[in-house]
Design an enzyme around this catalytic site. Structure first.
Site, PDB file in Angstrom:
ATOM      1  N   CYS A   2     -94.098 -44.823   6.842  1.00 35.33           N
ATOM      2  CA  CYS A   2     -92.950 -45.705   7.010  1.00 35.33           C
ATOM      3  C   CYS A   2     -92.296 -46.010   5.675  1.00 35.33           C
ATOM      4  O   CYS A   2     -92.855 -45.770   4.617  1.00 35.33           O
ATOM      5  CB  CYS A   2     -93.414 -47.000   7.647  1.00 35.33           C
ATOM      6  SG  CYS A   2     -94.339 -46.715   9.163  1.00 35.33           S
ATOM      7  N   ARG A  27     -88.902 -40.707   5.117  1.00 37.66           N
ATOM      8  CA  ARG A  27     -90.320 -41.058   5.258  1.00 37.66           C
ATOM      9  C   ARG A  27     -90.697 -41.297   6.709  1.00 37.66           C
ATOM     10  O   ARG A  27     -91.850 -41.287   7.079  1.00 37.66           O
ATOM     11  CB  ARG A  27     -90.628 -42.314   4.445  1.00 37.66           C
ATOM     12  CG  ARG A  27     -90.536 -42.147   2.953  1.00 37.66           C
ATOM     13  CD  ARG A  27     -90.517 -43.471   2.256  1.00 37.66           C
ATOM     14  NE  ARG A  27     -91.778 -44.171   2.387  1.00 37.66           N
ATOM     15  CZ  ARG A  27     -92.689 -44.216   1.438  1.00 37.66           C
ATOM     16  NH1 ARG A  27     -92.470 -43.593   0.303  1.00 37.66           N
ATOM     17  NH2 ARG A  27     -93.815 -44.868   1.590  1.00 37.66           N
ATOM     18  N   TRP A  75     -92.483 -44.549  11.180  1.00 37.41           N
ATOM     19  CA  TRP A  75     -93.049 -43.286  11.657  1.00 37.41           C
ATOM     20  C   TRP A  75     -94.226 -43.716  12.511  1.00 37.41           C
ATOM     21  O   TRP A  75     -95.228 -44.194  11.993  1.00 37.41           O
ATOM     22  CB  TRP A  75     -93.476 -42.417  10.484  1.00 37.41           C
ATOM     23  CG  TRP A  75     -93.996 -41.076  10.883  1.00 37.41           C
ATOM     24  CD1 TRP A  75     -93.283 -40.047  11.444  1.00 37.41           C
ATOM     25  CD2 TRP A  75     -95.340 -40.602  10.785  1.00 37.41           C
ATOM     26  NE1 TRP A  75     -94.095 -38.974  11.683  1.00 37.41           N
ATOM     27  CE2 TRP A  75     -95.365 -39.275  11.283  1.00 37.41           C
ATOM     28  CE3 TRP A  75     -96.528 -41.155  10.316  1.00 37.41           C
ATOM     29  CZ2 TRP A  75     -96.514 -38.510  11.321  1.00 37.41           C
ATOM     30  CZ3 TRP A  75     -97.681 -40.385  10.352  1.00 37.41           C
ATOM     31  CH2 TRP A  75     -97.673 -39.091  10.863  1.00 37.41           C
ATOM     32  N   ASN A 101     -96.686 -50.662   6.290  1.00 39.88           N
ATOM     33  CA  ASN A 101     -96.877 -49.209   6.193  1.00 39.88           C
ATOM     34  C   ASN A 101     -98.386 -49.024   6.152  1.00 39.88           C
ATOM     35  O   ASN A 101     -99.054 -49.620   5.327  1.00 39.88           O
ATOM     36  CB  ASN A 101     -96.217 -48.686   4.910  1.00 39.88           C
ATOM     37  CG  ASN A 101     -96.307 -47.172   4.826  1.00 39.88           C
ATOM     38  OD1 ASN A 101     -96.695 -46.519   5.785  1.00 39.88           O
ATOM     39  ND2 ASN A 101     -95.955 -46.635   3.687  1.00 39.88           N
ATOM     40  N   GLY A 102     -98.945 -48.243   7.075  1.00 35.84           N
ATOM     41  CA  GLY A 102    -100.391 -48.036   7.066  1.00 35.84           C
ATOM     42  C   GLY A 102    -100.959 -48.180   8.470  1.00 35.84           C
ATOM     43  O   GLY A 102    -100.243 -48.029   9.455  1.00 35.84           O
ATOM     44  N   GLU A 492     -97.036 -20.180   2.749  1.00 35.06           N
ATOM     45  CA  GLU A 492     -96.010 -21.200   2.493  1.00 35.06           C
ATOM     46  C   GLU A 492     -94.702 -20.844   3.198  1.00 35.06           C
ATOM     47  O   GLU A 492     -94.041 -21.701   3.792  1.00 35.06           O
ATOM     48  CB  GLU A 492     -95.808 -21.367   0.993  1.00 35.06           C
ATOM     49  CG  GLU A 492     -94.609 -22.187   0.576  1.00 35.06           C
ATOM     50  CD  GLU A 492     -94.589 -23.616   1.134  1.00 35.06           C
ATOM     51  OE1 GLU A 492     -95.616 -24.059   1.678  1.00 35.06           O
ATOM     52  OE2 GLU A 492     -93.523 -24.250   1.037  1.00 35.06           O
ATOM     53  N   LYS A 496     -92.761 -23.221   5.968  1.00 35.81           N
ATOM     54  CA  LYS A 496     -91.347 -23.635   5.867  1.00 35.81           C
ATOM     55  C   LYS A 496     -90.621 -23.371   7.178  1.00 35.81           C
ATOM     56  O   LYS A 496     -89.910 -24.217   7.698  1.00 35.81           O
ATOM     57  CB  LYS A 496     -90.663 -22.888   4.727  1.00 35.81           C
ATOM     58  CG  LYS A 496     -91.034 -23.373   3.353  1.00 35.81           C
ATOM     59  CD  LYS A 496     -90.384 -24.675   2.982  1.00 35.81           C
ATOM     60  CE  LYS A 496     -91.163 -25.915   2.845  1.00 35.81           C
ATOM     61  NZ  LYS A 496     -92.484 -26.154   2.665  1.00 35.81           N
ATOM     62  N   GLU A 499     -91.977 -25.747  10.097  1.00 43.21           N
ATOM     63  CA  GLU A 499     -91.773 -27.205  10.057  1.00 43.21           C
ATOM     64  C   GLU A 499     -90.313 -27.606  10.136  1.00 43.21           C
ATOM     65  O   GLU A 499     -90.020 -28.749  10.479  1.00 43.21           O
ATOM     66  CB  GLU A 499     -92.418 -27.815   8.825  1.00 43.21           C
ATOM     67  CG  GLU A 499     -91.834 -27.412   7.501  1.00 43.21           C
ATOM     68  CD  GLU A 499     -92.473 -28.190   6.357  1.00 43.21           C
ATOM     69  OE1 GLU A 499     -92.882 -29.341   6.549  1.00 43.21           O
ATOM     70  OE2 GLU A 499     -92.550 -27.639   5.257  1.00 43.21           O
ATOM     71  N   HIS A 515    -107.388  -5.776  10.911  1.00 40.28           N
ATOM     72  CA  HIS A 515    -108.562  -6.420  11.533  1.00 40.28           C
ATOM     73  C   HIS A 515    -108.149  -7.312  12.695  1.00 40.28           C
ATOM     74  O   HIS A 515    -108.853  -8.259  13.040  1.00 40.28           O
ATOM     75  CB  HIS A 515    -109.318  -7.222  10.467  1.00 40.28           C
ATOM     76  CG  HIS A 515    -109.803  -6.382   9.339  1.00 40.28           C
ATOM     77  ND1 HIS A 515    -110.869  -5.513   9.440  1.00 40.28           N
ATOM     78  CD2 HIS A 515    -109.320  -6.215   8.089  1.00 40.28           C
ATOM     79  CE1 HIS A 515    -111.046  -4.887   8.301  1.00 40.28           C
ATOM     80  NE2 HIS A 515    -110.124  -5.289   7.452  1.00 40.28           N
ATOM     81  N   LYS A 614     -92.295 -37.502   5.065  1.00 36.02           N
ATOM     82  CA  LYS A 614     -92.343 -36.882   3.736  1.00 36.02           C
ATOM     83  C   LYS A 614     -93.723 -36.993   3.111  1.00 36.02           C
ATOM     84  O   LYS A 614     -94.178 -36.091   2.437  1.00 36.02           O
ATOM     85  CB  LYS A 614     -91.326 -37.559   2.809  1.00 36.02           C
ATOM     86  CG  LYS A 614     -91.295 -36.964   1.406  1.00 36.02           C
ATOM     87  CD  LYS A 614     -90.956 -35.476   1.417  1.00 36.02           C
ATOM     88  CE  LYS A 614     -90.988 -34.856   0.043  1.00 36.02           C
ATOM     89  NZ  LYS A 614     -90.858 -33.385   0.092  1.00 36.02           N
TER      90      LYS A 614
HETATM   91  C1  AGP Z   1     -94.419 -29.570   2.953  1.00 33.64           C
HETATM   92  O1  AGP Z   1     -93.212 -28.891   3.305  1.00 33.64           O
HETATM   93  C2  AGP Z   1     -94.837 -30.557   3.989  1.00 33.64           C
HETATM   94  N1  AGP Z   1     -93.838 -31.522   4.171  1.00 33.64           N
HETATM   95  C3  AGP Z   1     -96.237 -31.087   3.765  1.00 33.64           C
HETATM   96  O2  AGP Z   1     -97.096 -30.001   4.028  1.00 33.64           O
HETATM   97  C4  AGP Z   1     -96.605 -31.641   2.365  1.00 33.64           C
HETATM   98  O3  AGP Z   1     -96.654 -30.589   1.427  1.00 33.64           O
HETATM   99  C5  AGP Z   1     -97.996 -32.273   2.458  1.00 33.64           C
HETATM  100  O4  AGP Z   1     -97.917 -33.352   3.349  1.00 33.64           O
HETATM  101  C6  AGP Z   1     -98.537 -32.742   1.111  1.00 33.64           C
HETATM  102  O5  AGP Z   1     -97.701 -33.748   0.590  1.00 33.64           O
HETATM  103  P1  AGP Z   1     -97.941 -34.215  -0.950  1.00 33.64           P
HETATM  104  O6  AGP Z   1     -97.653 -33.006  -1.805  1.00 33.64           O
HETATM  105  O7  AGP Z   1     -96.966 -35.328  -1.160  1.00 33.64           O
HETATM  106  O8  AGP Z   1     -99.377 -34.641  -1.056  1.00 33.64           O
END
Ligand code: AGP
Length: 619
Positions: A2, A27, A75, A101-102, A492, A496, A499, A515, A614
């Protein structure tokens, strides 16, 4: 995770808070709300489900006047995203609100106890127990002392929490507190005004003088300043940090999305990442912030990298870099696994946490596990003053500027660059690098920002990626293949696409195709192959041939002038030639752009993809 913004001073609290929430919307964006004490001393609350724009429209219709207030973007962790569950949550007499937040891990038993005490709940959230506990202590046991009521409440809570409290009975103050690794609480000092935020971009336009709350700390904030204390009320002397970030860096500018901006500014962000770290006279890397002596580095017998998501994939590249350059064994682990698998950690190990936000709860917990076993710890982190930046023995800031887009891009390339610098730095200390090799690597990385800028400028000027998005946006599955140091780039690149476009994509070690996964190949499963002219190029060529032989479509990330690849692949995503160990940083950029353009073509809100946030500060 949040977003929280608080304000007290001479400005309109609603406008300061709303602008701040807009900077934090990445966030979490299930719902949003705000509370303000207006000029007649009454506490007013506005809350709406959905994106922040819904709250802004409500405020246009029913404005809030007043100079002290708090806001929240949610969130959801407990309870569906709807107006009833939006923060702020209000006490039964309507005079007190809390944003959080938490997670309150023991909220069920607290809720039952409060219900037995006659409290009625109006939401499904864990947060609501906090406001009722404060109310109960305030009226029974704290003799109307709000600070004491908040302290007693915090002692009852289990789990990470960052909260801000506003009471009609104390209209000249806000109370902020932090328990565990609940995501940042930044307190900004202004002239006759004070600011609170979960993250710096929310208040950077107002102040650069920031003080961060740490675990089990709280602050009583008035327009004149803040008084810091622990949860027993003992005063704390805390130092503020001067934030150097340019406030505009946290704005989109002429770009359509933060993610687009952050992709295309990687030439500049990589320049910033390298700034002050290359000594061209001595041909050496300088990492004073690592805060570890050459003797300490020489006694190391293992490096363990812990991270999540994209940062974990950066760590996988780091394994190749550190093992090849510094000849140190490297283990890379998901932080969420490391923290629970009773890892073998020794004082002779260096544990490196990679985290853009510096607030990811699993990564912070993995660091605690490492420190508990006496290992040296280093954070590769972007967010200045974040929790990870404060708990480690040493630091390597990504120096990439604020990364707002939920999908991490420039932080990834900054992390890998930092790992490249760390590998050289370890090699320098341990004597695994002769002068010629060290000079070769220094010259190579110094050229990196220019190569990145060239790649991105060509992509920006052309239509290749928009055309590819038009051609591929309706496919339902993709396979990404990489080998050697570019295997993590396959992972990676797939993340991308997943997500932000919601298309299923799988990253795989190319050598593993025969395999099993090769059974997947057909016209409906495009394969992205990362094939720069490196030490495994020949293997990748045969990989392309294997996929083509089975009727598969091949998109190859390859050097722009590679005629062999052009003859074999259906599509080439061009990258400039660079040192082999730096190809991952360039090879990821076409995959970032492709994912962005496909997501755009699919109409996804790229900066706020569904179900994501985020930084994940809850388990
Ligand atoms: C990356 O595109 C994602 N949003 C997510 O995997 C992110 O890298 C992961 O949550 C780690 O976040 P941080 O680097 O702030 O620890």
């Amino acid at each position: 995770m949040c977003g929280i913004v608080g304000y007290i001073g001479a400005q309109s609290a609603a406008s300061v808070v709303l602008h701040g929430l807009r900077q934090l919307e990445y966030r979490g964006y299930d719902s949003a709300g705000m509370a303000v004490i207006n000029s007649d001393g009454a506490l007013h609350v506005r809350r709406e489900a959905g994106k922040l724009i819904n709250l802004a429209q409500l405020l246009d219709q029913e404005p809030l006047q007043g100079q002290v207030g708090v806001g929240h973007t949610r969130w959801a962790t407990h309870g569906p995203p709807c107006q009833r569950n939006a923060h702020p949550h209000r006490s039964v007499d309507g005079k007190l609100v809390v944003v959080q937040n938490g997670i309150v891990e023991n909220f069920t038993e607290l809720r039952q106890q409060l219900q037995l005490d006659g409290y009625t709940f109006h939401s499904d959230t864990d947060t609501e127990v906090i406001v009722h506990l404060i109310h109960r202590y305030y009226h029974n046991g704290s003799a109307g002392n709000l600070v004491n009521a908040v302290q007693r409440t915090l002692h009852d809570l289990k789990g990470p929490s960052a909260i801000v409290v506003l009471s009609q009975d104390a209209p000249d103050q806000l109370i902020a507190a932090r328990l565990g690794n609940a995501g940042g609480v930044a307190i900004g000092q202004g002239e006759g005004e004070m600011f609170i935020a979960s993250d710096i971009p929310a208040i950077l336009r107002h102040t650069r003088q920031i003080t961060f709350l740490e675990n089990r700390q709280m602050a009583v904030i008035t327009a004149q300043g803040a008084h810091y204390m622990d949860l027993e009320g003992s005063p704390l002397a805390k130092q503020s940090i001067q934030i150097e970030w340019n406030p505009l860096a946290a704005e989109k500018g002429e770009f359509r999305h933060f993610m687009q901006k952050e992709i295309y500014e990687q030439g500049r962000s990589l320049t910033d990442t390298l700034r002050g770290r290359l000594d061209f006279q001595q041909q050496r890397v300088m990492l004073d912030s690592l805060n570890l002596t050459d003797d300490q580095l020489r006694t190391l017998d293992k490096v363990t990298i812990v991270a999540c998501g994209t940062s974990y994939y950066a760590g996988l590249v780091g394994k190749y870099l550190i093992e090849q350059v510094a000849r140190l064994p490297v283990e890379v682990d998901y932080a969420s696994e490391f923290r629970y698998r009773q890892p073998v950690v020794k004082p002779s190990h260096l544990v490196v946490a990679i985290t853009q936000s510096g607030e990811t709860v699993d990564t912070l917990a993995a660091l605690e596990e490492a420190r508990a076993h006496g290992a040296l710890t280093v954070a590769i982190v972007n967010a200045v003053g974040s929790q990870a930046a404060r708990v480690c023995d040493g630091l390597i800031y990504m120096q990439a500027g604020p990364e707002i887009g939920v999908a991490s891009t420039k932080a990834f390339t900054a992390s890998v660059t930092d790992l490249f610098l760390l590998a050289i730095y370890l090699g320098q200390a341990r004597g695994t690098l002769d002068d010629a090799r060290r000079a070769e690597l220094i010259q190579a990385v110094a050229a990196l920002p220019g190569l990145a800028g060239e790649l991105l400028e060509n992509a920006w000027q052309g239509n290749l990626y928009k055309d590819l998005a038009e051609r591929f946006y309706q496919y339902r599955n993709f396979l990404y293949l990489g080998r050697g140091i570019n295997f993590p780039i396959a992972l990676e690149g797939a993340l991308k696409l997943k997500e932000i476009s919601y298309i299923h994509a799988e990253g795989y070690a190319a050598g593993e195709m025969k395999h099993g996964p090769i059974a997947l190949i057909d016209q409906e499963m495009p394969t992205l192959v990362i094939a720069p002219r490196d030490s495994v190029y020949g293997k990748m060529i045969s990989q392309i041939e294997q996929v083509k032989a089975r009727g598969g479509l091949v998109l190859a990330v390859a050097h722009a002038a590679d005629e062999t690849i052009k003859a074999k692949a259906d599509v080439v995503l061009p990258i400039p030639i660079s040192h082999e160990l730096l190809t991952p940083i360039l090879a990821v950029m076409p995959l970032q752009i492709l994912a962005y353009e496909i997501a755009l073509r699919r109409g996804v809100d790229v900066d706020q993809p569904r179900n994501l946030a985020k930084s994940v500060t809850v388990e």
